[in-house]
Design a protein around this motif. Structure first.
Motif, PDB file in Angstrom:
ATOM      1  N   SER A  85       0.824  -1.211   0.000  1.00 47.33           N
ATOM      2  CA  SER A  85       0.000   0.000   0.000  1.00 47.33           C
ATOM      3  C   SER A  85       0.859   1.262   0.000  1.00 47.33           C
ATOM      4  O   SER A  85       0.577   2.227  -0.728  1.00 47.33           O
ATOM      5  N   ALA A  86       1.917   1.269   0.801  1.00 43.51           N
ATOM      6  CA  ALA A  86       2.802   2.441   0.866  1.00 43.51           C
ATOM      7  C   ALA A  86       3.493   2.670  -0.477  1.00 43.51           C
ATOM      8  O   ALA A  86       3.587   3.814  -0.948  1.00 43.51           O
ATOM      9  N   TRP A  87       3.979   1.606  -1.109  1.00 43.23           N
ATOM     10  CA  TRP A  87       4.651   1.753  -2.399  1.00 43.23           C
ATOM     11  C   TRP A  87       3.690   2.264  -3.466  1.00 43.23           C
ATOM     12  O   TRP A  87       4.040   3.114  -4.287  1.00 43.23           O
ATOM     13  N   ASN A  88       2.457   1.772  -3.453  1.00 46.35           N
ATOM     14  CA  ASN A  88       1.477   2.230  -4.432  1.00 46.35           C
ATOM     15  C   ASN A  88       1.187   3.715  -4.266  1.00 46.35           C
ATOM     16  O   ASN A  88       1.053   4.457  -5.255  1.00 46.35           O
ATOM     17  N   ALA A  89       1.117   4.180  -3.009  1.00 47.64           N
ATOM     18  CA  ALA A  89       0.868   5.605  -2.763  1.00 47.64           C
ATOM     19  C   ALA A  89       2.047   6.456  -3.226  1.00 47.64           C
ATOM     20  O   ALA A  89       1.872   7.472  -3.909  1.00 47.64           O
ATOM     21  N   LEU A  90       3.268   6.050  -2.873  1.00 48.97           N
ATOM     22  CA  LEU A  90       4.450   6.825  -3.255  1.00 48.97           C
ATOM     23  C   LEU A  90       4.643   6.840  -4.769  1.00 48.97           C
ATOM     24  O   LEU A  90       5.082   7.839  -5.342  1.00 48.97           O
ATOM     25  N   ARG A  91       4.296   5.729  -5.415  1.00 41.48           N
ATOM     26  CA  ARG A  91       4.447   5.631  -6.872  1.00 41.48           C
ATOM     27  C   ARG A  91       3.569   6.634  -7.599  1.00 41.48           C
ATOM     28  O   ARG A  91       3.887   7.065  -8.708  1.00 41.48           O
ATOM     29  N   HIS A  92       2.459   7.012  -6.958  1.00 43.43           N
ATOM     30  CA  HIS A  92       1.545   7.979  -7.572  1.00 43.43           C
ATOM     31  C   HIS A  92       1.708   9.372  -6.986  1.00 43.43           C
ATOM     32  O   HIS A  92       0.844  10.240  -7.155  1.00 43.43           O
ATOM     33  N   ILE A 128       4.053   3.943   8.682  1.00 43.45           N
ATOM     34  CA  ILE A 128       4.102   2.619   9.316  1.00 43.45           C
ATOM     35  C   ILE A 128       5.235   1.797   8.708  1.00 43.45           C
ATOM     36  O   ILE A 128       6.044   1.181   9.431  1.00 43.45           O
ATOM     37  N   SER A 129       5.321   1.778   7.394  1.00 44.33           N
ATOM     38  CA  SER A 129       6.371   1.009   6.717  1.00 44.33           C
ATOM     39  C   SER A 129       7.755   1.542   7.067  1.00 44.33           C
ATOM     40  O   SER A 129       8.687   0.765   7.310  1.00 44.33           O
TER      41      SER A 129
END
Length: 368
Positions: free
Chosen positions: A174-181, A190-191
């Motif tokens: 979820s964190a990677w998907n948010a940062l990617r966008h 959290i991560s």
């Protein structure tokens, strides 16, 4: 905080055309339509704000509302803008631009069960790792010599690493998907916290440091997963209440034609004034008035009273009530989407999507 798990919907990006989306929307009259899309990756207040704000910026959109309990976004839009027909596929692209996949909403029960099982396994793995590392940490805290301390730290690192990858994948993805966008969500800090605490501890272990925090890393992950799992279960229970009501509505009804012929029609094709035959044991598909016949009706869905009430010609019956004894001929008084049962479902979904004062404060904080 249910995790980003795909549902059992048909993915729109490559499969669904604009025409299919248009047919899936519902005409509200006065030049407006409404379309419901599933957004399974939405799970927090920041998700609501991003998706709703992006949709409302489109000129054809009149209203957009995301319900986290059902993971559905309801979009009300105008048929035409500047003489051109609105393209529902643009809504899917807008949502995708915020980092979320949109789907035509279907039954998500199986997907929810699968996600629940994955979360429970992840909680068990994190709990096992946290418990065993805590046992090793007690020995270190009790004054173990340097060699024993380093050995226990290395064992803790080896236990924590697979637990971190397996149980933390919900947060990391979820964190990677948010940062990617190009934006953040609550899983980003959290991560970072979990990963930094692990790698700092690993650095200390490599250099024979006195302190390591593998126990804190796995314990943090364990308790965060407990919260996410409980949140998923509560949302699933709220969703089940709405779906349970929806299941009480028949798929269709037998319409009696002018010539007396009987034709079974889907519930959406029933119009006010249509005469319907309701046999014993059937539920009413729409609000109606009894034309002929006598029977006993179970009104428990309306007032909670289990004792049947008699139904005579001229009596008004509500959608969802159960015909118990005799056959009735009734005249539909409203369309299915305007029936008593549909209004109750709408009110329940609105209540689930409502925000208390403290939740609004938390949502604003999540956007920072």
């Amino acid at each position: 905080m249910s995790c980003c798990a795909p549902g059992t919907e048909a993915v729109l990006d490559d499969v669904m055309s604009s025409e299919e989306l248009w047919l899936a929307s519902r005409d509200l009259g006065n030049g407006s339509r409404t379309l419901e899309l599933g957004v399974p990756a939405a799970y927090c207040g920041a998700c609501i704000t991003k998706i709703e704000s992006a949709l409302r910026q489109r000129p054809e959109v009149e209203k957009a509302r995301l319900n986290l309990s059902t993971n559905r976004v309801s979009i009300t839009f105008r048929d035409e803008v500047d003489g051109r027909r609105s393209d529902p596929a643009a809504f899917v692209s807008t949502i995708a631009g915020q980092g979320y996949q949109a789907h035509l909403f279907q039954d998500m029960a199986e997907a929810n069960d699968a996600l629940r099982n994955k979360l429970l396994i992840a909680v068990a793995v994190a709990g096992f790792a946290a418990t065993n590392i805590m046992l090793l940490s007690v020995s270190v805290w009790s004054g173990a010599d340097a060699a024993t301390r380093d050995l226990f730290h290395w064992i803790s690192a080896m236990i924590a690493a697979p637990a971190l990858v397996f149980s933390g994948r919900f947060f990391f993805a979820s964190a990677w998907n948010a940062l990617r966008h190009g934006h953040t969500n609550m899983d980003v800090p959290i991560s970072l916290a979990v990963l930094l605490s692990y790698f700092v501890s690993l650095w200390e272990t490599i250099h024979s440091g006195e302190h390591a925090w593998f126990d804190a890393t796995t314990s943090l992950l364990f308790f965060l997963l407990i919260g996410r799992t409980l949140d998923h279960l509560m949302r699933d229970r709220a969703r089940s209440a709405v779906l349970g009501l929806a299941r009480l509505s028949p798929r269709g009804a037998t319409v009696i034609g002018v010539d007396g012929a009987r034709d079974y029609r889907p519930i959406d094709d029933i119009r006010p004034g249509d005469r319907l035959m309701v046999a014993a044991g059937e539920r009413l598909a729409v609000d109606a008035v009894v034309v002929s016949g006598e029977s006993d009706i179970d009104w428990s869905i309306v007032n909670g009273e289990s004792r049947p009430m008699p139904a005579l010609p001229g009596d008004r019956l509500l959608a969802g009530t159960l015909n118990l004894t005799g056959s009735l001929t009734v005249e539909a008084g409203a369309e299915a989407k305007k029936s008593f049962l549909a209004e109750v479902i709408t009110l329940m979904e609105a209540a689930e999507g409502g925000k208390a004062r403290y939740r609004r404060i938390a949502d604003r904080a999540a956007q920072l």
